[in-house]
Motif scaffolding. Structure first.
Motif, PDB file in Angstrom:
ATOM      1  N   ILE A  17       0.911  -1.278   0.016  1.00 59.03           N
ATOM      2  CA  ILE A  17      -0.155   0.044   0.075  1.00 59.03           C
ATOM      3  C   ILE A  17       0.927   1.045  -0.015  1.00 59.03           C
ATOM      4  O   ILE A  17       1.851   1.433   0.786  1.00 59.03           O
ATOM      5  CB  ILE A  17      -0.802   0.028   1.067  1.00 59.03           C
ATOM      6  CG1 ILE A  17      -1.685  -1.233   1.296  1.00 59.03           C
ATOM      7  CG2 ILE A  17      -1.919   1.217   1.247  1.00 59.03           C
ATOM      8  CD1 ILE A  17      -2.539  -1.359   2.465  1.00 59.03           C
ATOM      9  N   CYS A  19       1.540   5.655  -0.896  1.00 59.54           N
ATOM     10  CA  CYS A  19       1.093   6.943  -0.878  1.00 59.54           C
ATOM     11  C   CYS A  19       1.949   7.941  -1.299  1.00 59.54           C
ATOM     12  O   CYS A  19       3.372   7.721  -1.495  1.00 59.54           O
ATOM     13  CB  CYS A  19       0.789   7.382   0.856  1.00 59.54           C
ATOM     14  SG  CYS A  19       2.209   7.967   1.560  1.00 59.54           S
ATOM     15  N   THR A  69      -9.589   0.868  -5.429  1.00 56.79           N
ATOM     16  CA  THR A  69      -7.914   0.699  -5.207  1.00 56.79           C
ATOM     17  C   THR A  69      -7.107   2.043  -4.828  1.00 56.79           C
ATOM     18  O   THR A  69      -6.041   1.822  -4.474  1.00 56.79           O
ATOM     19  CB  THR A  69      -7.264   0.157  -6.495  1.00 56.79           C
ATOM     20  OG1 THR A  69      -7.360   1.143  -7.502  1.00 56.79           O
ATOM     21  CG2 THR A  69      -7.767  -1.246  -6.973  1.00 56.79           C
ATOM     22  N   GLN A  70      -7.977   3.104  -4.753  1.00 51.95           N
ATOM     23  CA  GLN A  70      -7.322   4.522  -4.607  1.00 51.95           C
ATOM     24  C   GLN A  70      -8.439   5.535  -3.902  1.00 51.95           C
ATOM     25  O   GLN A  70      -9.503   5.405  -4.315  1.00 51.95           O
ATOM     26  CB  GLN A  70      -6.872   4.970  -5.996  1.00 51.95           C
ATOM     27  CG  GLN A  70      -5.953   6.016  -5.484  1.00 51.95           C
ATOM     28  CD  GLN A  70      -5.085   6.471  -6.962  1.00 51.95           C
ATOM     29  OE1 GLN A  70      -5.644   7.309  -7.507  1.00 51.95           O
ATOM     30  NE2 GLN A  70      -3.978   5.967  -7.304  1.00 51.95           N
ATOM     31  N   GLN A  72      -8.094   9.664  -2.057  1.00 50.43           N
ATOM     32  CA  GLN A  72      -7.279  10.739  -1.990  1.00 50.43           C
ATOM     33  C   GLN A  72      -7.801  11.433  -0.687  1.00 50.43           C
ATOM     34  O   GLN A  72      -9.157  11.931  -0.526  1.00 50.43           O
ATOM     35  CB  GLN A  72      -7.212  11.511  -3.186  1.00 50.43           C
ATOM     36  CG  GLN A  72      -6.801  11.122  -4.408  1.00 50.43           C
ATOM     37  CD  GLN A  72      -7.740  10.431  -5.295  1.00 50.43           C
ATOM     38  OE1 GLN A  72      -9.013  10.622  -4.879  1.00 50.43           O
ATOM     39  NE2 GLN A  72      -7.480   9.286  -5.753  1.00 50.43           N
ATOM     40  N   VAL A 108      -2.698  10.507  -1.623  1.00 50.52           N
ATOM     41  CA  VAL A 108      -3.174   9.479  -2.492  1.00 50.52           C
ATOM     42  C   VAL A 108      -2.652   8.015  -1.736  1.00 50.52           C
ATOM     43  O   VAL A 108      -1.530   7.636  -1.759  1.00 50.52           O
ATOM     44  CB  VAL A 108      -2.718   9.506  -3.919  1.00 50.52           C
ATOM     45  CG1 VAL A 108      -3.135   8.186  -4.565  1.00 50.52           C
ATOM     46  CG2 VAL A 108      -2.775  10.644  -4.425  1.00 50.52           C
ATOM     47  N   THR A 110      -3.215   4.019  -1.888  1.00 52.32           N
ATOM     48  CA  THR A 110      -3.642   2.873  -2.954  1.00 52.32           C
ATOM     49  C   THR A 110      -3.644   1.888  -2.205  1.00 52.32           C
ATOM     50  O   THR A 110      -2.661   1.128  -1.531  1.00 52.32           O
ATOM     51  CB  THR A 110      -2.410   2.833  -4.000  1.00 52.32           C
ATOM     52  OG1 THR A 110      -2.390   4.085  -4.494  1.00 52.32           O
ATOM     53  CG2 THR A 110      -2.793   1.647  -5.034  1.00 52.32           C
ATOM     54  N   GLY A 139     -13.021   9.798  -3.910  1.00 49.76           N
ATOM     55  CA  GLY A 139     -13.146   8.385  -4.085  1.00 49.76           C
ATOM     56  C   GLY A 139     -14.207   7.817  -4.498  1.00 49.76           C
ATOM     57  O   GLY A 139     -15.043   8.705  -5.158  1.00 49.76           O
TER      58      GLY A 139
END
Length: 368
Positions: A17, A19, A69-70, A72, A108, A110, A139
């Motif tokens: 994961i 960022c 999956t992402q 912000q 961000v 992920t 998101g």
């Protein structure tokens, strides 16, 4: 020296994961938006005139869920030349500490795979370092997470409780600014709470004491406790109805005993003044939370005669409070084992906060 304190599972997750901190002109795919003002914080906070959420106290935190999956997180440290830090978890796994600078930074996050995920964002630094401002979350299928329905522990204290000067893994001791080595998430209080499946808030200020501070006679922690951000000049008070702790832990005394900087005039420690101020503060806390158990902690940073004097004072405070409130639960005492702290400026390191948390866990387990 970088302190290795994450378990292997966390380290593996950290590889999965990632960022990235983006500057204000970047424009990641947004999807839906979740207003920061709609989040449900634990810790001290306020919603400012722009309807942004200001996290104020150490380890103040908010949670949300997203899908995909992402996601912000839009945040800022809105003071000239200043910066703040946040820390975060994804699906219950701690990730990292992230620097936030200027009027808008975008974190961000992920996830390793598509699906539903939860995120908790924590303020790393303390109130006197300035607020961490959250603007919005962008998101897919976003929703604010409510505060967990768990017993709540409020940890009141000084720099030790803040997790100050504990983590030089990115900014070495003696460099940067004071809050660059803060790590509230890894401080003893949050670690105890997580071990006991409890919620927590931190009400702590570096350098403050019960009747005097590290290098001044005040304002002390009892004198600023009712201020929303623990700052004496602020006219806004905190609404104590927002949270109801089951336990209030108070750890003051290290700074009362301090010799200061050797430049500012400093009278010898006054046991009577310390006990009187501390008793008055506990009475104020009990007035706000009459059903809460009160726990008084000593200081792991004190040894010898000073350590014994502090323990004697805390015993006297307990006896006076127990006598004044005969139908309440007795005040609980915990005297730390002394340690030679190896963090910055003689504070406990992240690893030593782990030792303190392990020592405190059975003590708080009994209170819960």
């Amino acid at each position: 020296m970088k302190v290795k304190y994450w378990p292997l599972a966390v380290a593996f997750c950290a590889m999965c994961i990632g960022c990235t901190t983006l500057k204000r002109n970047d424009n990641p795919a947004a999807g839906q938006e979740l207003s920061a003002a709609s989040l449900q914080p634990l810790g001290r906070y306020l919603v400012n005139k722009d309807q942004n959420l200001e996290l104020l106290s150490s380890a103040a935190h908010v949670g949300f869920r997203f899908e995909g999956t992402q996601v912000q997180v839009i945040a800022s440290a809105p003071y000239a030349g200043g910066h703040s830090y946040l820390q975060y978890e994804v699906d219950g796994m701690y990730q990292k500490r992230v620097r936030v600078t200027g009027q808008q930074d975008t974190l961000v996050i992920t996830a390793p795979a598509a699906g539903k995920h939860t995120v908790w964002v924590y303020k790393t630094t303390e109130a006197h370092s300035g607020p961490l401002v959250l603007h919005k979350i962008t998101g897919t299928n976003l929703a604010a997470l409510p505060a967990p329905k768990l017993p709540l522990i409020e940890f009141i204290g000084n720099s030790i409780t803040c997790g100050a000067a504990a983590d030089p893994s990115e900014v070495p001791c003696g460099t940067g600014e004071y809050h660059d080595q803060h790590n509230a998430y890894m401080a003893y209080g949050p670690r105890v709470a997580r071990a006991l499946n409890a919620s927590f808030v931190l009400s702590s200020v570096s350098g403050y004491g019960a009747y005097r501070n590290w290098n001044s006679n005040g304002p002390t922690l009892p004198q600023v406790y009712e201020k929303v951000d623990f700052q004496a000049h602020n006219l806004q008070s905190w609404d104590f109805a927002k949270f109801t702790p089951k336990i209030v832990s108070i750890a003051l005394g290290t700074n009362d005993f301090s010799d200061g900087d050797g430049k500012t005039p400093r009278l010898p420690f006054d046991s009577a003044a310390f006990v009187k101020a501390y008793v008055g503060f506990v009475q104020n806390v009990k007035a706000k939370y009459p059903q809460a158990s009160i726990a008084l902690l000593s200081s792991p940073m004190m040894n010898g005669a000073r350590r014994q004097t502090l323990e004697n004072c805390l015993t006297s405070i307990k006896n006076q409070i127990d006598a004044a409130y005969p139908t309440s639960k007795p005040v609980a005492l915990h005297f730390f084992k002394p340690m030679q702290a190896s963090g910055c400026t003689g504070h406990p390191s992240v690893a030593e906060h782990g030792i303190m948390a392990a020592e405190l866990e059975p003590f708080f387990r009994k209170l819960l």
